[in-house]
Design a protein around this motif. Structure first.
Motif, PDB file in Angstrom:
ATOM      1  N   PRO A 108      -1.345   4.763   8.306  1.00 37.42           N
ATOM      2  CA  PRO A 108      -0.184   5.362   8.981  1.00 37.42           C
ATOM      3  C   PRO A 108       0.880   6.253   8.186  1.00 37.42           C
ATOM      4  N   GLU A 109       1.489   7.133   8.443  1.00 35.89           N
ATOM      5  CA  GLU A 109       2.321   8.075   7.595  1.00 35.89           C
ATOM      6  C   GLU A 109       3.339   7.178   6.802  1.00 35.89           C
ATOM      7  N   GLY A 110       3.475   7.344   5.599  1.00 33.25           N
ATOM      8  CA  GLY A 110       4.265   6.465   4.720  1.00 33.25           C
ATOM      9  C   GLY A 110       3.689   5.205   4.507  1.00 33.25           C
ATOM     10  N   SER A 111       2.610   5.130   4.515  1.00 34.92           N
ATOM     11  CA  SER A 111       2.053   3.794   4.014  1.00 34.92           C
ATOM     12  C   SER A 111       0.881   4.071   3.057  1.00 34.92           C
ATOM     13  N   SER A 112       0.000   2.888   2.909  1.00 37.93           N
ATOM     14  CA  SER A 112      -1.242   3.256   2.149  1.00 37.93           C
ATOM     15  C   SER A 112      -2.117   2.027   2.421  1.00 37.93           C
ATOM     16  N   ALA A 113      -3.401   2.026   1.973  1.00 34.14           N
ATOM     17  CA  ALA A 113      -4.340   0.895   2.120  1.00 34.14           C
ATOM     18  C   ALA A 113      -3.576  -0.171   1.521  1.00 34.14           C
ATOM     19  N   GLY A 114      -3.108  -0.037   0.181  1.00 31.89           N
ATOM     20  CA  GLY A 114      -2.445  -1.298  -0.667  1.00 31.89           C
ATOM     21  C   GLY A 114      -1.431  -1.969   0.205  1.00 31.89           C
ATOM     22  N   GLU A 115      -0.488  -1.146   0.909  1.00 31.36           N
ATOM     23  CA  GLU A 115       0.710  -1.759   1.556  1.00 31.36           C
ATOM     24  C   GLU A 115       0.006  -2.273   3.036  1.00 31.36           C
ATOM     25  N   GLU A 116      -1.091  -1.795   3.580  1.00 30.41           N
ATOM     26  CA  GLU A 116      -1.404  -2.374   4.779  1.00 30.41           C
ATOM     27  C   GLU A 116      -2.105  -3.671   4.424  1.00 30.41           C
ATOM     28  N   ILE A 117      -2.690  -3.838   3.502  1.00 27.88           N
ATOM     29  CA  ILE A 117      -3.303  -5.043   2.786  1.00 27.88           C
ATOM     30  C   ILE A 117      -2.167  -6.118   2.675  1.00 27.88           C
ATOM     31  N   ALA A 118      -1.069  -5.714   2.045  1.00 25.30           N
ATOM     32  CA  ALA A 118      -0.030  -6.598   1.913  1.00 25.30           C
ATOM     33  C   ALA A 118       0.580  -7.011   2.972  1.00 25.30           C
ATOM     34  N   ARG A 119       0.788  -6.251   4.138  1.00 19.96           N
ATOM     35  CA  ARG A 119       1.326  -6.608   5.484  1.00 19.96           C
ATOM     36  C   ARG A 119       0.392  -7.616   6.051  1.00 19.96           C
ATOM     37  N   ARG A 120      -0.972  -7.884   5.608  1.00 15.86           N
ATOM     38  CA  ARG A 120      -1.879  -8.975   6.323  1.00 15.86           C
ATOM     39  C   ARG A 120      -1.813 -10.011   5.545  1.00 15.86           C
ATOM     40  N   VAL A 121      -1.530 -10.147   4.359  1.00 15.75           N
ATOM     41  CA  VAL A 121      -1.290 -11.299   3.509  1.00 15.75           C
ATOM     42  C   VAL A 121       0.297 -11.550   3.009  1.00 15.75           C
ATOM     43  N   PRO A 122       0.982 -11.720   3.827  1.00 11.29           N
ATOM     44  CA  PRO A 122       2.380 -11.785   3.219  1.00 11.29           C
ATOM     45  C   PRO A 122       2.759 -12.688   2.246  1.00 11.29           C
TER      46      PRO A 122
END
Length: 231
Positions: A108-122
């Protein structure tokens, strides 16, 4: 402490090789068990560490550090599936969210793979690493006798420092690339590297090198830099 590498493809193989070279104990997991066993047998003699194949859930449960060495879509799924097991652990994301034509990213705009992974493993301590390295060069550890740079981005300085030490033990050079949000830049840089290596027919024998030469891993404090610039 054991290190789990989930994914026995080209990047998983290369990372596991560097870890074994650094003397670490590696648990290698893959949906194709035979593939994980074959890669483990290949790289076991290459260093002072150990490596054995293991199911992903067992590897994630045992290891203190878990490397998601899979494609972006797989990594996000695996991260969500193993989220509870990864609570409190260091999770290394190596993925690049390339689209099917390699001319853009799918995040998504304003995000990255690293940040999307972090969202899934809070509950995990996520570090972006290895995404700017190509597998053949990483497996060798050098290019034209020059050590490979590994750029690290994370919001957790302790986790980043731990990964930096592991990177260094594998005869690579860790570079502190700042906060996890910088994954957005790192992933776009890699998109360009993929285009360049194809344009010049390099067969992935290329890497990103940060100059000037001698750099020690350190945590960058922007407030200190700003104070020096204004003082």
């Amino acid at each position: 402490m054991s290190i789990a590498v989930i994914g026995a493809g080209n990047m998983g193989r290369a990372i596991a090789c560097r870890l074994v070279t650094g003397g670490h104990d590696v648990l290698l997991a893959d949906e194709d068990t035979a593939k994980a066993e074959s890669v483990a047998a290949e790289i076991a003699p290459l260093g002072g560490g150990t490596v054995r194949a293991a199911p992903a859930r067992d590897a994630a449960d045992i290891a203190g550090i878990v490397v998601l060495a899979t494609l972006y879509d797989v990594s996000t799924r695996v991260a969500a599936e193993l989220s509870e097991l990864l609570d409190g652990k260091i999770v290394v994301d190596i993925s690049n969210p390339f689209n099917g034509t390699f001319n853009g990213l799918t995040t998504p705009e304003g995000s990255s793979a690293g940040e999307e992974i972090a969202r899934r493993v809070p509950g995990a301590r996520v570090v972006k690493a290895f995404n700017t390295t190509f597998a053949p060069v990483l497996f060798a550890g050098t290019l034209d006798e020059t050590p490979i740079d590994v750029l690290l981005a994370s919001d957790d300085d302790g986790a980043k420092d731990r990964v930096a030490r592991i990177v260094k033990s594998g005869r690579l050079r860790p570079i502190d690339a700042g906060a996890l949000a910088n994954s957005r830049t790192l992933e776009r840089i890699t998109l360009l590297l993929v285009e360049l290596q194809g344009r010049y027919e390099l067969d992935f024998q290329a890497t990103l090198r940060f100059l000037p030469g001698r750099v020690e891993h350190t945590t960058f404090d922007p407030s200190l830099d700003a104070a020096a610039a204004t003082g």
